[in-house]
Design an enzyme around this catalytic site. Structure first.
Site, PDB file in Angstrom:
ATOM      1  CB  CYS A   1       3.516  -3.057   4.436  1.00 58.89           C
ATOM      2  SG  CYS A   1       2.072  -2.511   3.542  1.00 58.89           S
TER       3      CYS A   1
ATOM      4  CD  GLU B   1      -3.255  -7.712   5.362  1.00 57.13           C
ATOM      5  OE1 GLU B   1      -2.072  -7.922   5.010  1.00 57.13           O
ATOM      6  OE2 GLU B   1      -4.202  -8.424   4.986  1.00 57.13           O
TER       7      GLU B   1
END
Ligand code: NAD
Length: 480
Positions: free
Chosen positions: A283, A249
């Site tokens: 993020c 990720e």
């Protein structure tokens, strides 16, 4: 346990490192949170060896024990959310409310996966050969290496550790070296549970040393990583050589689309919350605000007015909305991107000032730029800063193509009252998560999380989908 040095946890023992690192608060550089042990190559290898032993015992331990361990960890995190949230806020710079919220959410991950322990079902079917039956079931993948970033030091650990343990795996965890206190505190809770020695190991230290040993190991079975794209590529390359299962990720360049028919107040809240929450170090942050012509000027004015009410300050102070930037390096990067946006022709309509507080730390006002285009570097690279750039577009189609015109694809949002546009957007946004009339940041713990393109690689994290990564499927043929 040593008074002032927080040690690594290997094979069920607290172990001195070969060096230590001082953990200094970004909100007050005179606040030394503690000294944390640094593991070397031999200690990291010892942790992997211990995990191989621990995993066998843990797999045999039975579902009730796994359930109880995970519930107990979740209970303690939730009960101690304010205390541990304060520690997290001190070391990472996020506000106390954000810190406590992260600890609470981490507890929820453990509770969710405690329940998943009891939901592990297999399948059985007839063979195409008469008299033969087939059983399909999931087994633990084995030893899981976990590498996490600094921006969500407890939650990222929790959403990886909880499913790893739930499905019967052993763990070697390397947290980011800027935030060892949160990782150590979670490890201390785990160390008091009924786990076979070696099932859970903490090895603190730099990515270039401890991380490098983990990603190049032939003895781990799976490696889950959250962090930057640059490091993610190294992790993918190293694990591929040994054919170790890998899940990444990484960064993103998320956008929030605001259409002419949006509820203006809600659009402003979505933009401000999504762009500047967590000091922009998420993020899922919406660093691009793609706004159609008819609402553009009203939206910019309203966002600016809302930003004027945001209080930046020491994360532990009451009434503060935005805490400190995580460290000197991140602060330097923020200021570089601020200058870049100006050089590229963006108009700074609010913020961007470096602020002096009562304590010496890294503080900056969130910044809003207008007049930017999607081809500018400021709109293509992840700054991880409290900087949002408005991109003016003609209509929905241009907004959608602008949103999709990026190498990343984690989250994408739209503010509109039109069912038609919301539905079109949901279907055509090339992102892993879509938010309609909601900020791009802020996700639940019981559903999958992840992105497309350069944002993610490998199976999804979280929710029931996590089992794809943390288990392997076995197919058994039986003739009675
Ligand atoms: P980073 O890539 O610098 O570090 C992440 C982790 O990798 C750290 O533990 C670090 O020590 C380790 N590491 C560094 N070099 C390594 C190497 N050569 N080998 C093995 N490990 C190594 O990222 P960061 O600065 O800590 O975190 C910020 C990044 O994380 C941003 O790009 C952000 O978007 C991303 N992030 C993504 C998500 C998501 O779920 N997609 C969530 C949070 C953060």
């Amino acid at each position: 346990m040593s008074e002032s040095i927080f040690r690594n946890y290997i094979a069920g023992e607290w172990v001195e490192g070969t060096a230590t690192v001082a953990n200094i608060s970004p909100a007050d550089i005179n606040d030394v949170i503690g000294h944390y042990a640094q593991a070397d190559k031999a200690q990291t290898e010892a942790a992997i060896a211990a995990a191989i032993q621990g995993q066998e015992a843990w797999q045999k331990s039975g579902l009730e024990q796994r359930y109880s361990v995970l519930m107990a960890i979740g209970d303690e995190l939730i009960a101690r959310k304010d205390e541990l949230g304060e520690l997290l806020a001190r070391e990472e710079g996020k506000t106390l409310a954000e810190g406590a919220g992260e600890i609470y959410r981490s507890g929820q991950f453990f509770h969710y996966y405690a329940a998943e322990v009891l939901r592990q079902m297999g399948e059985s079917t007839d063979s195409v050969r008469p008299g033969v039956e087939i059983e399909t079931r999931r087994e633990p993948v084995g030893v899981v290496g976990i590498i996490t970033p600094w921006n969500f030091p407890t939650a990222t650990g929790a959403w990886k550790i909880a499913p790893a343990l739930a499905f019967g795996n052993a763990v070697v965890w390397k947290p980011a070296n800027q935030v060892p206190a949160s990782a150590w505190a979670l490890t201390e809770i785990i160390s008091r549970q009924c786990l076979p020695a070696g099932t859970f190991n903490l090895v603190m230290g730099p990515g270039s040393q401890v991380g490098d040993v983990l990603i190049n190991s032939r003895d781990i079975n799976a490696l889950t990583f959250t962090g930057s794209l640059e490091t993610g590529r190294k992790v993918a390359a190293a694990t591929a050589v040994n054919l170790v299962k890998c899940q990444l990720e990484m960064g993103s360049k998320n956008a929030l689309v605001v259409l002419d028919d949006a509820d203006l107040d809600n659009a402003v809240e979505c933009a401000v919350n999504g762009a500047f929450g967590g000091t922009g170090q998420k993020c899922t942050a919406s660093s691009r605000l793609i706004v159609t012509e008819g609402i553009h000027d009203r939206f910019v004015e309203a966002v600016k007015a809302r930003m004027q009410k945001l209080v930046v300050g020491h994360p532990l102070k009451a009434g503060v909305h935005i805490g400190a930037v995580a460290d000197a390096r991140q602060m330097e990067q923020n200021l570089e991107y601020l200058e870049l946006a100006k050089r590229e022709g963006g108009e700074l309509v609010y913020g961007g000032e470096v602020l002096q507080e009562d304590t010496e730390g890294y503080y900056m006002q969130p910044a809003l730029f207008t007049g930017t285009t999607n081809d500018m570097r400021i709109n293509r690279e992840e700054a991880f800063a409290p900087i949002a750039c408005v991109i003016k577009v003609k209509d929905f189609e241009e907004a959608l193509s602008t949103l999709n015109d990026t190498n990343f694809g984690l989250t994408g949002g739209i503010c509109t009252q039109s069912l038609k546009y919301a539905t079109e957007f949901k279907r055509r946004a090339k992102t892993g998560c879509v938010m309609i009339n909601l900020p791009t940041a802020g996700t639940d713990y019981h559903v999958p999380f992840g992105g497309r393109k350069d944002s993610s690689f490998g199976p999804r994290e979280q929710g029931a989908y996590a089992k794809e990564f943390y288990t392997v499927v076995k197919t058994t043929y039986m003739r009675a």
